[in-house]
Motif scaffolding. Structure first.
Motif, PDB file in Angstrom:
ATOM      1  N   ARG A  15     -42.622 -19.375  76.134  1.00 38.98           N
ATOM      2  CA  ARG A  15     -41.774 -18.211  75.852  1.00 38.98           C
ATOM      3  C   ARG A  15     -40.319 -18.593  76.132  1.00 38.98           C
ATOM      4  O   ARG A  15     -40.042 -19.575  76.827  1.00 38.98           O
ATOM      5  CB  ARG A  15     -42.171 -16.999  76.697  1.00 38.98           C
ATOM      6  N   ARG A  52     -38.930 -15.365  67.142  1.00 44.06           N
ATOM      7  CA  ARG A  52     -38.589 -14.336  66.155  1.00 44.06           C
ATOM      8  C   ARG A  52     -37.357 -13.577  66.611  1.00 44.06           C
ATOM      9  O   ARG A  52     -37.087 -13.468  67.806  1.00 44.06           O
ATOM     10  CB  ARG A  52     -39.746 -13.358  65.971  1.00 44.06           C
ATOM     11  N   ALA A  53     -36.645 -13.023  65.650  1.00 38.10           N
ATOM     12  CA  ALA A  53     -35.501 -12.176  65.970  1.00 38.10           C
ATOM     13  C   ALA A  53     -35.990 -10.874  66.580  1.00 38.10           C
ATOM     14  O   ALA A  53     -36.943 -10.263  66.082  1.00 38.10           O
ATOM     15  CB  ALA A  53     -34.681 -11.907  64.715  1.00 38.10           C
ATOM     16  N   ASP A  54     -35.344 -10.452  67.656  1.00 40.37           N
ATOM     17  CA  ASP A  54     -35.592  -9.143  68.248  1.00 40.37           C
ATOM     18  C   ASP A  54     -34.774  -8.125  67.451  1.00 40.37           C
ATOM     19  O   ASP A  54     -33.543  -8.208  67.408  1.00 40.37           O
ATOM     20  CB  ASP A  54     -35.173  -9.160  69.714  1.00 40.37           C
ATOM     21  N   LEU A  55     -35.449  -7.170  66.798  1.00 41.98           N
ATOM     22  CA  LEU A  55     -34.759  -6.312  65.830  1.00 41.98           C
ATOM     23  C   LEU A  55     -33.673  -5.438  66.449  1.00 41.98           C
ATOM     24  O   LEU A  55     -32.576  -5.348  65.891  1.00 41.98           O
ATOM     25  CB  LEU A  55     -35.782  -5.473  65.065  1.00 41.98           C
ATOM     26  N   ARG A  57     -31.894  -6.059  69.125  1.00 46.42           N
ATOM     27  CA  ARG A  57     -30.829  -6.977  69.492  1.00 46.42           C
ATOM     28  C   ARG A  57     -30.100  -7.480  68.253  1.00 46.42           C
ATOM     29  O   ARG A  57     -28.867  -7.606  68.244  1.00 46.42           O
ATOM     30  CB  ARG A  57     -31.434  -8.137  70.281  1.00 46.42           C
TER      31      ARG A  57
END
Length: 295
Positions: A15, A52-55, A57
């Motif tokens: 992570r 993955r992109a944190d939406l 953020r």
């Protein structure tokens, strides 16, 4: 760990590292660091599969940088954020010779090979590529790479970070810089004193030099300064970029907040950020160029 084929030793993470502990560790270790271009540095390449992109953020990042919100593809500079926790783990380590506190981002070269879907997963790799003398101290180069599910490289960058310290000569290690000609002004922006805090919340980069005048003064700045990556992202949001693109940008002088700045560009892909009407017009903060990829 396992040896990689091109030099560094690969370490795969499960992570993304949490940033607050890394910032705290880097702050605690900073006073003991003795930066020098010949110092040793971490030879580990950190790998993070499936990032993955944190939406939420991402949306905050798009707003503070001026990109359109809700697009199907990532802004050209956003992958820097996916690699930033890995870079911070390397730069906050005891083996990294430059003090994290006060470290200044001085340049970035990035290449986006294709449009990057917002919902896709990317394998991220980050390593320290080397150290070099700078006229004001020592610079570290940090390389970041994103691969898609097929294993193809879709985005890559090389950033330089400066630790300021005394050098044998004023121009030690580098030639004197030639300032580029002034470009036509396309827009002027008034920047509030909270830009550093807003970008820090979206990006995770909460270096004290960006957050408040009091903490910035501890590192020789009269006021908080804007993040270099915010300035280039804001310029590229205004400029626009094709899906496949190469960008080079040099952060020439800090933007002291609050400020008024002038964005300039020409028809050949060059762009810049200078002092606006309330600042010195000849003060160049950022210069860069956008080019199609491949050229």
């Amino acid at each position: 760990m396992r040896p990689s084929t091109n030099g560094p030793t690969d370490l795969t993470l499960t992570r993304a590292p949490a940033l607050p502990p890394l910032l705290a560790r880097g702050a605690l270790l900073s006073p003991a660091k003795r930066p020098h271009p010949d110092a040793g540095f971490p030879r580990t390449r950190l790998l993070l599969p499936g990032a993955r992109a944190d939406l939420p953020r991402l949306a905050a990042y798009e707003r503070v940088c001026g990109f359109s919100t809700g697009a199907d593809t990532l802004p050209v500079t956003y992958p820097h954020l996916l690699g930033f926790p890995l870079a911070m783990r390397l730069m906050s380590a005891r083996a990294f010779p430059l003090p994290l506190l006060g470290l200044v981002h001085t340049s970035i070269e990035l290449t986006r090979h294709t449009a990057l879907p917002v919902g896709a997963a990317y394998d991220v790799a980050v390593h320290v590529a080397g150290l070099a003398p700078h006229r004001r101290g020592t610079e570290a180069t940090v390389a970041t790479e994103l691969r898609d599910a097929s294993g193809a490289v879709v985005w890559e960058s090389r950033s330089t970070y400066l630790a300021r310290h005394g050098t044998p000569g004023e121009e030690s290690g580098t030639a004197a810089r030639q300032e580029p000609e002034t470009l036509p002004v396309r827009a002027e922006w008034r920047l509030g004193g909270d830009i550093g805090r807003r970008y820090g919340a979206a990006s995770g980069d909460r270096n004290p030099i960006h957050l408040h005048p009091l903490t910035a003064r501890l590192f020789g700045f009269p006021r908080a300064i804007a993040h270099g990556m915010w300035t280039v992202a804001r310029c590229l949001a205004e400029h626009g970029t094709p899906d496949a693109v190469a960008v080079r940008a040099a952060f020439r002088a800090p933007v002291l907040l609050p400020a008024t700045v002038a964005y300039g560009a020409d028809g050949d892909g060059r762009f810049e950020l200078r002092g606006g009407r309330d600042e010195a017009r000849d003060r160049l903060h950022l210069s860069g160029v956008v080019e199609p990829y491949p050229a």
